[in-house]
Enzyme design. Structure first.
Site, PDB file in Angstrom:
ATOM      1  N   CYS A   1       0.660  -1.356   0.201  1.00 27.00           N
ATOM      2  CA  CYS A   1      -0.567  -0.103   0.215  1.00 27.00           C
ATOM      3  C   CYS A   1       0.772   1.658   0.108  1.00 27.00           C
ATOM      4  O   CYS A   1       1.268   1.998  -0.878  1.00 27.00           O
ATOM      5  CB  CYS A   1      -0.946  -0.099   1.055  1.00 27.00           C
ATOM      6  SG  CYS A   1      -2.514   1.055   0.796  1.00 27.00           S
ATOM      7  N   HIS A  30      -3.802  -4.775  -0.086  1.00 32.60           N
ATOM      8  CA  HIS A  30      -3.418  -5.226   1.061  1.00 32.60           C
ATOM      9  C   HIS A  30      -3.006  -6.359   1.670  1.00 32.60           C
ATOM     10  O   HIS A  30      -4.090  -7.379   1.637  1.00 32.60           O
ATOM     11  CB  HIS A  30      -3.673  -4.842   3.034  1.00 32.60           C
ATOM     12  CG  HIS A  30      -3.511  -3.450   2.891  1.00 32.60           C
ATOM     13  ND1 HIS A  30      -1.908  -3.074   4.244  1.00 32.60           N
ATOM     14  CD2 HIS A  30      -4.625  -2.512   2.964  1.00 32.60           C
ATOM     15  CE1 HIS A  30      -2.300  -1.720   3.746  1.00 32.60           C
ATOM     16  NE2 HIS A  30      -2.951  -1.426   3.519  1.00 32.60           N
ATOM     17  N   GLU A  36      -1.527  -8.850   2.442  1.00 31.56           N
ATOM     18  CA  GLU A  36      -1.733  -9.640   4.215  1.00 31.56           C
ATOM     19  C   GLU A  36      -3.071  -9.804   4.903  1.00 31.56           C
ATOM     20  O   GLU A  36      -3.359 -11.098   5.260  1.00 31.56           O
ATOM     21  CB  GLU A  36      -1.073  -8.657   5.169  1.00 31.56           C
ATOM     22  CG  GLU A  36      -1.538  -7.091   5.851  1.00 31.56           C
ATOM     23  CD  GLU A  36      -1.201  -6.477   4.664  1.00 31.56           C
ATOM     24  OE1 GLU A  36      -0.956  -6.698   3.394  1.00 31.56           O
ATOM     25  OE2 GLU A  36      -0.958  -5.492   4.987  1.00 31.56           O
TER      26      GLU A  36
HETATM   27  N1  GLN Z   1      -1.745   6.640   3.403  1.00 36.33           N
HETATM   28  C1  GLN Z   1      -1.835   6.166   2.031  1.00 36.33           C
HETATM   29  C2  GLN Z   1      -3.375   6.690   1.318  1.00 36.33           C
HETATM   30  O1  GLN Z   1      -4.099   6.719   2.202  1.00 36.33           O
HETATM   31  C3  GLN Z   1      -1.693   4.811   2.660  1.00 36.33           C
HETATM   32  C4  GLN Z   1      -2.752   3.800   2.959  1.00 36.33           C
HETATM   33  C5  GLN Z   1      -2.197   2.509   3.647  1.00 36.33           C
HETATM   34  O2  GLN Z   1      -0.945   2.228   3.483  1.00 36.33           O
HETATM   35  N2  GLN Z   1      -2.808   2.007   4.069  1.00 36.33           N
HETATM   36  O3  GLN Z   1      -3.169   6.598   0.331  1.00 36.33           O
END
Ligand code: GLN
Length: 540
Positions: free
Chosen positions: A386, A514, A516
Site C-alpha cells: 500500500c 493489503h 496480508e
Molecule cells: N496513506 C496512503 C493512502 O491513504 C496509504 C495507506 C495505507 O498504506 N494503507 O493512500
C-alpha cells in the site's frame, strides 16, 4: 437453535482473549460445526479506522470494507472463514443506529432508554450475524476487562441473552494468573475478584481459561474452583506458548471442545485437527531461518515495542515462511533512523528481504524512500504494501525517471503528484468526511501475463482488500513504464494501478492493496510466499 458463547476478559487486557476465542472456534469447527465470531469493541469510535494503530493495534479490513479490530483478523486466520461487517460492533456504532432510529420515529414515540434499547440493539446484531453466517456456534468476544465501566452495557446484553435462551448461552472468562517475582508463586486472587465482578453484572462463568506464564497446577485449579463456583474440570490451563497456533492443540489436550459440547448437550460430529497439528509440528522444527526487516514507524509505545500495528503482515510472513520450512526472524527497523543518519540504511544488507508496510503521513517517509532505493539498487528482495507501493513509485519517479520533486499529495502540496487522490475523494476531504471513506475492502485486479506477479498467483484475475485514499496518478503511467517499471496488475473497473514490479531484480513487488489480510495459516498468500522464497534464495 444456535449456540452463543460469550468470551470476556478478567484481570487485565492483552492476554490473548481474541486468540483464545478464535482457538475455541477452530476446535468447534474441527468437530464438524459451523462457527462464526463477533468482536465487540467498547470504544465510541464507529470503527477502528480512526484509531491510532499504536494505541489500538492494526486496523483489519474485511471483504466488505469494514475497518475492524485486529481480532477479526485472528478469527479469519484460525477459522479460515471470511468475517463480514455484521460481525463487528462498537459502542459508537450501536448508539448511532439507535439514535438514527429514534430520529426516524421508529420507536413509535416512546421513551428510548439506555436499558433495554442499547442491549437490545446489541442482541439483535448478534443474532443477525449468526443467521447470516449460518453458524451453529456464534462466539462473541466482549472487548475490555470485566469491572470497567466501558463494557457494562455489552455484559448486560449477554446477561439478557442468557435469560432469553438459558440452554443456548455459555460464558467463558479468560483470566490471568500472575506469578510475582516475590513470593514467586502463582496467584489466584485477581481471578477471584474478576469472577466476583462478573457475578455483580449477573453473569456466572461456565468455563475459565486461565492464562499464565506456566501451566496451572491442581492445587490452583481447586482453589479457583471453590472460590469461583466452577468445577475444577472447567478451569482450563492456558500457559504462554511460543506460537499462537499451538493454542487450539493445547486446548484440545485439556479436552475443551468436548467440554463445551457437553454443556450444550451436543456430540462431536467428526475429528479433524490433523492438518493443523502438522502445521504446528513444522512451526516447532523448521529447517531454515529467513531474516526479514520491516521498515515502519508504528511500533513504539513509550519505552516498549508493540508489534500489534502490523500483526497481519507478521502473520502473513510466518505462514509463507512455515510453508517453505523456514522460521522467520523479523526485525523492526525505524524509518526515522534512516532519515537522520544517511549511512544507516546500509544495515539492510543484513536482511534476506525487506518489507515497507502500510502507513499514513509524513513522519519517516524519506527514510522509507531511502530504504526502498537501497533495496532496488542492491537487489534485496522487497515487498511494498500500500504506502509501500506508493513510496516505491515516488522513489522510481525521482531516481530513475528524474522527476526530482515527485511525491504524493498526501505528503506535499507543492510537488509533482505521481501519487494523488481520486477525484471522488476530493469532496469527501473538503467536507472533512474522513471516517470509513477510503477505498476499502475487496476490489478486482487483472494481472499482466508474463510477470512475476502473474506467475506467483498462477491466474489472470484476482481480488484483494484495500484501505487507502491515494492512488498512482495515471498521468505518469507512461513515463514510469517507459523507464522500466512494470505495471503488473490493474483494477479494470476504475483503471487504477494495483501492482508494480521491477525487471532485473530478484523480487521487487509493490501492491496498492493489503495482501496480508487474506493470508491464512495453511494457505499462505502467493506474494508473501514468493517474497520469502526469494529472500531464502538471497541467502546464498
Ligand atoms: N496513506 C496512503 C493512502 O491513504 C496509504 C495507506 C495505507 O498504506 N494503507 O493512500
Amino acid at each position: 437453535m444456535k449456540k452463543y458463547i460469550f468470551v470476556v476478559g478478567g484481570v487485565m487486557s492483552g492476554v490473548g482473549k481474541g486468540v483464545a476465542a478464535a482457538s475455541m472456534g477452530k476446535i468447534l469447527k474441527s468437530k464438524g460445526f459451523s462457527v462464526t465470531a463477533i468482536k465487540i469493541d467498547p470504544y465510541i469510535n464507529v470503527d477502528a479506522g480512526t484509531m491510532n494503530p499504536t494505541e489500538h493495534g492494526e486496523v483489519f479490513v474485511t471483504e466488505d470494507g469494514d475497518e475492524c479490530d485486529q481480532d477479526v483478523g485472528n478469527y479469519e486466520r484460525f477459522l479460515d472463514e471470511n468475517i463480514y461487517s455484521d460481525n463487528y460492533m462498537t459502542t459508537g456504532r450501536i448508539y448511532q443506529t439507535v439514535i438514527n432510529r429514534e430520529r426516524n420515529l421508529e420507536y413509535g414515540g416512546r421513551c428510548v432508554e439506555v436499558v433495554p434499547d442499547i442491549p437490545n440493539e446489541v442482541i439483535s446484531r448478534i443474532k443477525k450475524a449468526g443467521k447470516k453466517a449460518k453458524a451453529d456456534f456464534v462466539l462473541i468476544e466482549i472487548g475490555g476487562t470485566v469491572g470497567e465501566y466501558q463494557n457494562l452495557l455489552f455484559l448486560e446484553a449477554a446477561r439478557m441473552m442468557k435469560l432469553q435462551h438459558p440452554k443456548d448461552v455459555l460464558f467463558v472468562l479468560v483470566s490471568y494468573l500472575p506469578i510475582p517475582h516475590f513470593p514467586g508463586e502463582m496467584k489466584t486472587k485477581p481471578t477471584q475478584y474478576a469472577v466476583r465482578s462478573l457475578n455483580s453484572a449477573g453473569i456466572q462463568p461456565d468455563i475459565i481459561l486461565a492464562r499464565s506464564m506456566v501451566a496451572l497446577d491442581e492445587l490452583r485449579k481447586r482453589k479457583i474452583a471453590v472460590n469461583c463456583n466452577v468445577t475444577p474440570g472447567d478451569i482450563i490451563s492456558a500457559p504462554d506458548v511460543e506460537s499462537i497456533y499451538e493454542i487450539p492443540v493445547n486446548f484440545e489436550q485439556e479436552n475443551l471442545g468436548n467440554k463445551i459440547l457437553k454443556k450444550f448437550d451436543l456430540h462431536s460430529r467428526k475429528k479433524d485437527l490433523k492438518d493443523w497439528k502438522n502445521f504446528v509440528k513444522i512451526i516447532k522444527n523448521p529447517k531454515k531461518t529467513v531474516k526479514v526487516g520491516i521498515v515502519g514507524k508504528y511500533f513504539e509505545t513509550g519505552s516498549f515495542t508493540l508489534m500489534d500495528s502490523y500483526i497481519s503482515v507478521i502473520e502473513a510472513i510466518k505462514h509463507a515462511a512455515y510453508s517453505l520450512d523456514a522460521k522467520p526472524e523479523i526485525t523492526w527497523l525505524s524509518a526515522e533512523k534512516y532519515e537522520k543518519d544517511a549511512g544507516a540504511v546500509a544495515e539492510l544488507k543484513k536482511y534476506d528481504g525487506v518489507i515497507v508496510p502500510g502507513g499514513f503521513g509524513n513522519r519517516g517517509v524519506e527514510g522509507k524512500i531511502k530504504a526502498i532505493k537501497f533495496c532496488r539498487e542492491h537487489k534485496i528482495p522487497f515487498l511494498g504494501l500500500c504506502f509501500g507501493l506508493q513510496l516505491s513509485v515516488i522513489e522510481f519517479a525521482r531516481n530513475v525517471c528524474g522527476i526530482e520533486n515527485a511525491n504524493s499529495t498526501e505528503l506535499s502540496k507543492d510537488c509533482t503528484p505521481v501519487i494523488d487522490f481520486m477525484q471522488e475523494q476530493k469532496a469527501l476531504l473538503a467536507e472533512k468526511n474522513y471516517g470509513g471513506t477510503m477505498r476499502l475492502g475487496a476490489y478486482d485486479c487483472k494481472l499482466k501475463p508474463m510477470t512475476k506477479t502473474f506467475s506467483a498467483y498462477g491466474k489472470p484475475n484476482i481480488s484483494e482488500r484495500h484501505r487507502h485514499r491515494y492512488e498512482v496518478n495515471n498521468e505518469f503511467r507512461e513515463i514510469l513504464e517507459k523507464n522500466g517499471l512494470i505495471i503488473s496488475g490493474i483494477n479494470p473497473q476504475k483503471n487504477l494501478v494495483e501492482i508494480i514490479e521491477l525487471p532485473d531484480h530478484p523480487f521487487f513487488i509493490g501492491t496498492q492493496f493489503h495482501p496480508e489480510f487474506k493470508s491464512r495459516p495453511l494457505k499462505p498468500h502467493p506474494l508473501f510466499k514468493e517474497f520469502v522464497r526469494a529472500a531464502i534464495k538471497n541467502q546464498k
